[in-house]
Design a protein around this motif. Sequence first.
Motif, mmCIF file in Angstrom:
data_model
loop_
_atom_site.group_PDB
_atom_site.id
_atom_site.type_symbol
_atom_site.label_atom_id
_atom_site.label_comp_id
_atom_site.label_asym_id
_atom_site.label_seq_id
_atom_site.Cartn_x
_atom_site.Cartn_y
_atom_site.Cartn_z
ATOM 1 N N GLY A 112 109.178 -69.986 89.801
ATOM 2 C CA GLY A 112 108.542 -69.048 88.675
ATOM 3 C C GLY A 112 109.160 -67.541 89.202
ATOM 4 N N VAL A 113 109.306 -67.261 90.404
ATOM 5 C CA VAL A 113 109.882 -66.141 90.632
ATOM 6 C C VAL A 113 111.342 -66.228 90.149
ATOM 7 C CG1 VAL A 113 110.539 -64.452 92.651
ATOM 8 C CG2 VAL A 113 108.301 -65.487 92.459
ATOM 9 N N ALA A 114 111.904 -67.108 90.621
ATOM 10 C CA ALA A 114 113.499 -67.124 89.913
ATOM 11 C C ALA A 114 113.644 -66.937 88.545
ATOM 12 C CB ALA A 114 114.126 -68.148 90.555
ATOM 13 N N LEU A 115 112.769 -67.818 87.886
ATOM 14 C CA LEU A 115 112.616 -67.668 86.396
ATOM 15 C C LEU A 115 112.446 -66.345 85.803
ATOM 16 C CD1 LEU A 115 112.983 -69.483 83.716
ATOM 17 C CD2 LEU A 115 110.777 -69.777 83.725
ATOM 18 N N VAL A 116 111.398 -65.627 86.475
ATOM 19 C CA VAL A 116 111.234 -64.226 85.620
ATOM 20 C C VAL A 116 112.179 -63.224 86.034
ATOM 21 C CG1 VAL A 116 109.605 -62.167 86.276
ATOM 22 C CG2 VAL A 116 108.472 -64.535 85.970
ATOM 23 N N ALA A 117 112.858 -63.644 87.323
ATOM 24 C CA ALA A 117 113.919 -62.660 87.438
ATOM 25 C C ALA A 117 115.213 -62.665 86.758
ATOM 26 C CB ALA A 117 114.230 -62.754 89.108
ATOM 27 N N ALA A 118 115.284 -63.968 86.589
ATOM 28 C CA ALA A 118 116.453 -64.204 85.660
ATOM 29 C C ALA A 118 116.350 -63.753 84.204
ATOM 30 C CB ALA A 118 116.549 -66.005 85.538
ATOM 31 N N LEU A 119 114.975 -63.992 83.702
ATOM 32 C CA LEU A 119 114.858 -63.435 82.452
ATOM 33 C C LEU A 119 115.004 -61.757 82.318
ATOM 34 C CD1 LEU A 119 111.807 -65.512 81.085
ATOM 35 C CD2 LEU A 119 114.044 -65.630 80.283
ATOM 36 N N VAL A 120 114.597 -61.238 83.386
ATOM 37 C CA VAL A 120 114.323 -59.597 83.457
ATOM 38 C C VAL A 120 116.015 -59.260 83.749
ATOM 39 C CG1 VAL A 120 114.179 -57.654 84.813
ATOM 40 C CG2 VAL A 120 112.357 -59.367 84.413
ATOM 41 N N LEU A 121 116.816 -60.009 84.364
ATOM 42 C CA LEU A 121 118.217 -59.679 84.576
ATOM 43 C C LEU A 121 118.896 -59.915 83.168
ATOM 44 C CD1 LEU A 121 118.755 -60.938 88.118
ATOM 45 C CD2 LEU A 121 118.423 -58.443 87.392
ATOM 46 N N ALA A 122 118.728 -60.891 82.597
ATOM 47 C CA ALA A 122 119.348 -61.495 81.402
ATOM 48 C C ALA A 122 119.049 -60.374 80.229
ATOM 49 C CB ALA A 122 118.896 -62.660 80.704
ATOM 50 N N VAL A 123 117.781 -59.940 80.092
ATOM 51 C CA VAL A 123 117.466 -58.705 79.001
ATOM 52 C C VAL A 123 118.314 -57.498 79.576
ATOM 53 C CG1 VAL A 123 115.759 -57.158 78.139
ATOM 54 C CG2 VAL A 123 115.521 -59.829 78.311
ATOM 55 N N ARG A 124 118.272 -57.108 80.798
ATOM 56 C CA ARG A 124 119.009 -56.078 81.488
ATOM 57 C C ARG A 124 120.450 -56.087 81.036
ATOM 58 N NH1 ARG A 124 121.673 -54.963 86.095
ATOM 59 N NH2 ARG A 124 121.828 -53.113 86.822
ATOM 60 N N GLY A 125 120.969 -57.367 81.190
ATOM 61 C CA GLY A 125 122.456 -57.376 81.093
ATOM 62 C C GLY A 125 122.537 -57.314 79.627
ATOM 63 N N ALA A 126 122.065 -57.848 78.656
ATOM 64 C CA ALA A 126 122.179 -57.791 77.252
ATOM 65 C C ALA A 126 122.043 -56.373 76.783
ATOM 66 C CB ALA A 126 121.360 -58.577 76.454
ATOM 67 N N ARG A 127 121.106 -55.622 77.229
ATOM 68 C CA ARG A 127 121.230 -54.234 76.795
ATOM 69 C C ARG A 127 122.130 -53.426 77.427
ATOM 70 N NH1 ARG A 127 115.156 -51.897 78.163
ATOM 71 N NH2 ARG A 127 116.171 -50.246 77.134
ATOM 72 N N ARG A 128 122.890 -53.700 78.605
ATOM 73 C CA ARG A 128 124.149 -52.750 79.176
ATOM 74 C C ARG A 128 125.440 -53.279 78.543
ATOM 75 N NH1 ARG A 128 123.574 -52.135 85.484
ATOM 76 N NH2 ARG A 128 125.692 -50.769 84.660
ATOM 77 N N PHE A 129 125.371 -54.681 77.823
ATOM 78 C CA PHE A 129 126.558 -55.142 77.418
ATOM 79 C C PHE A 129 127.047 -54.640 76.082
ATOM 80 C CE2 PHE A 129 128.790 -58.122 74.939
ATOM 81 C CZ PHE A 129 130.118 -58.478 75.921
ATOM 82 N N ARG A 130 128.277 -53.857 75.851
ATOM 83 C CA ARG A 130 128.705 -53.420 74.878
ATOM 84 C C ARG A 130 129.894 -54.134 74.330
ATOM 85 N NH1 ARG A 130 124.461 -51.840 74.944
ATOM 86 N NH2 ARG A 130 123.528 -49.606 74.538
ATOM 87 N N TRP A 131 129.876 -54.611 72.921
ATOM 88 C CA TRP A 131 131.020 -55.463 72.649
ATOM 89 C C TRP A 131 132.377 -54.288 72.493
ATOM 90 C CZ3 TRP A 131 131.550 -60.458 72.284
ATOM 91 C CH2 TRP A 131 132.720 -61.045 71.466
ATOM 92 N N PRO A 132 133.589 -54.611 72.993
ATOM 93 C CA PRO A 132 134.607 -53.849 72.957
ATOM 94 C C PRO A 132 135.297 -53.936 71.478
ATOM 95 C CG PRO A 132 135.152 -55.524 73.982
ATOM 96 C CD PRO A 132 133.551 -55.796 74.016
#
Length: 856
Positions: free
Chosen positions: A67-87
């Motif tokens: 469960g902890v790993a799943l929550v961490a993966a979701l949080v990191l996925a959202v964080r990565g999507a917000r920081r990613f910018r298409w060149p």
Amino acid sequence: MADRPTLTPRLRDRLGETLTLTQVGMIAERAARAFWPLWSVLCVVMGALLLGLHELVAVETVWAVGGVALVAALVLAVRGARRFRWPRRRAAVERVDATLPGRPFQTLLDRQAVGAGDAASAAVWEAHRARMTKRLESARPVPPDLDQSRADPFALRYAALLVLTVALIFGSFMRVGSVTSMGAGGPDLAQGPSWEGWMQPPGYTGLPSVYLNDITAPALDVPEGAQITLRMYGEVGALSVDESVSGRPVMSDEMAQETAQDFEVVRSGQLAVDGPGGRVWQIAMIPDDAPEVARGGGIETSYEGEAQIPFTAADDHGVVAGEARIVLALSEVDRRYGRAIAPEPRDDLTVALPMPVTGDRAEFEESLVANFSQHPWANLPVRLELSVEDARGQRGLSEPEILDLPGRRFFDPLAAAVIEQRQALLWNRDNAPMIGQVLRALTNRQGDLFRSEVQYLRLRGLLLRMERLARYGLTDEQQEALAQALWDLAIELEEGDLQDALERLQRAQDRLQEAMRNGASDQEIAELMQELREATQDYLRQLGRQQQQQAEQNPDMQQQMNPQDMMEMSQDDLQRMMDRIQELMEQGRMAEAMEALEQLRQMMENMQVTQGQGQGGQSPGEQAMEGLADTLREQQGLSDEAFRDLQEQFNPGQQGQGQQGQRQPGQGQPGQQPGQGQGGERGEQPGGGQLLEESLADRQRALRDELNRQRRNLPGQGSEAGERAGEALGRADEAMDGAERALRGGDLAEAIDQQSRAMEALREGMRNLGEAMNEQQQQRAGEQGFAEGGDPREQRDPLGRNSGTTGRVGTDEGLLQGEDVYRRAEELLGELRKRSGEADRPEVERDYLERLLDRF
């Protein structure tokens, strides 16, 4: 607005590909920076599943961590999507343009700001644009910058990647599937049945272990003797084992459901794990064949009785050990004379077979090298059986073979008679009265048989001793002691002096001539030629020893010889001459062979041996080395006598019974017959012990004086090795002085200790003296054109090679030339193998011999 640049289609396509690849690299670069924490977490989770860590903890812990790993993966996925910018495409153009000199992309997009109406200015602008357009041809895709050290200063991404790599190497994807059984279906489902299995081949096969959970093929090849290990987890009884490869009896349900099972594969069959997640394999056993051994070619026996018995052995995984078992073939023995009565029971003769030091033992040829000459069955029919063993413990036997046990043959009639009586004594000690009668017959007329009175007296003393001991029954120790004394006497009679050696040589020549006349076979000719070679070598040794003694007694003897009347021959010349005789006989040219043999006979009768120093005799260095060697031998003899006297103090009367030449009870009295008092030389007078110690002390004193005389004339003075030799001999002098004082004080133990130190110091002094002599010889090399005794170009070294024009010992010639090279090489290699297999040699020497065998 700037005019659009005019580009060729080829350049336009190439720039489009360059910009696309650069844009893809920028996408990877931004994705790595945005999502590296996410894939790091996924790598750690996947590695833990592959390694089966979830099977080692409670299911609640697994779900909590998941469960902890799943929550961490979701949080990191959202964080990565917000920081990613298409060149965008414009950003790729700017990145490529920044790598080109003059920024040609930007130049082509610009417009002329000044002088647009001036024709000359416009021409310059167009030339500039054309140059920038040409520069675009060198545009290349820009690689992405994937360095995350700023975002991940602790390199956590690499730790996660390491976990995944280890799991891929040592883990199993089968364990990942077991996590699906940890659902919310109750405790039985959460801890459902699972199993593990291994197949461990025997170590000697060199095959790897097999993890059965990863083997999905229905068939499996397994070597015989492999160990199967199975472990069942979960509820007892949910899984069971059904197998027919171990040869175990039919198992009950309780035995089949045991959670830990280990068994050995002894036959082909089926192995099955019954139950949820079970598996079935058809096991094909690879049999481990028993080793094989067989006798090889003919047995070769040397003059001294050393036998070489060849054999061959083979095994699919290699032979580890072997032995030869020798049993007396009683039914084949000539049961006459001393062997008419039943033999005494003796244990079978067992000898370890030599194994190859290096290389593969799957199939090899070797030779058992041993000397059975002193065994009671020597030269009698025996049954030989060879056996070898492999790593599994299986044994292979050769076909039993009846043959005569190889042993030394005695050609002197008197020595052969003594050996025959020795064998009769060892056959059965009840033969002692009959042996006494035979020995009395031999000693009846001394002058007809014995060349030396000492030999007659030794045999007479042995006869009287045997008759006395036989009256009360011989013990095992007395039987062995008498047999050893008879053997020593026979060896002395056989070897003899120069005259004996000449007679032996003449007998060998006569036997060879007789074989020529009778048309002997090639094998018989080879045996007789070997006998002739050995007799020739023995004669040369005896001749050299006698001439050396004569030279010491009469130093002017060699100077009276005329070198012009002498012809020099080396050992190689004699060897080639005998090889030529054998070659002529094998070709059937008997007349020429007999003529050559007669020439050899005349040469041997008129031969004189030189010592390698021309007509001047031995050099001072050789004389010093010989003198020190004599001193060492005499010191060894004194130490042996002191040791025997020390034993006599603790065991009175016991030492003399087992040693030839020692005083026996009842001997040494007035009126004895010849041969009865041979032990008197060791002090049989009243107070003999004290007189003996005084005698040993006087001899020790005389030996020390002789050493001091040799030290004064020691060569090599002034060199480092010569100084070391002098120091070593000084220590030997001190030890001899201590041994003398101990002997006069009656302390035999201390005397023996001091004598041992003296002998060690003497050996060291001889080694250093040899080094000093070599240094002097190297210094003289090149300084003299002619050595003492003639032109060095005409001299030969002990190996028969020319010593060269500079007088140096070594030359560029080979040790052997002609057809003898390979034969001699095989002899040397066989000698190395023989010595490396002798267990009584020092370990250091055997290691050195094994290293030589590894090289050659």
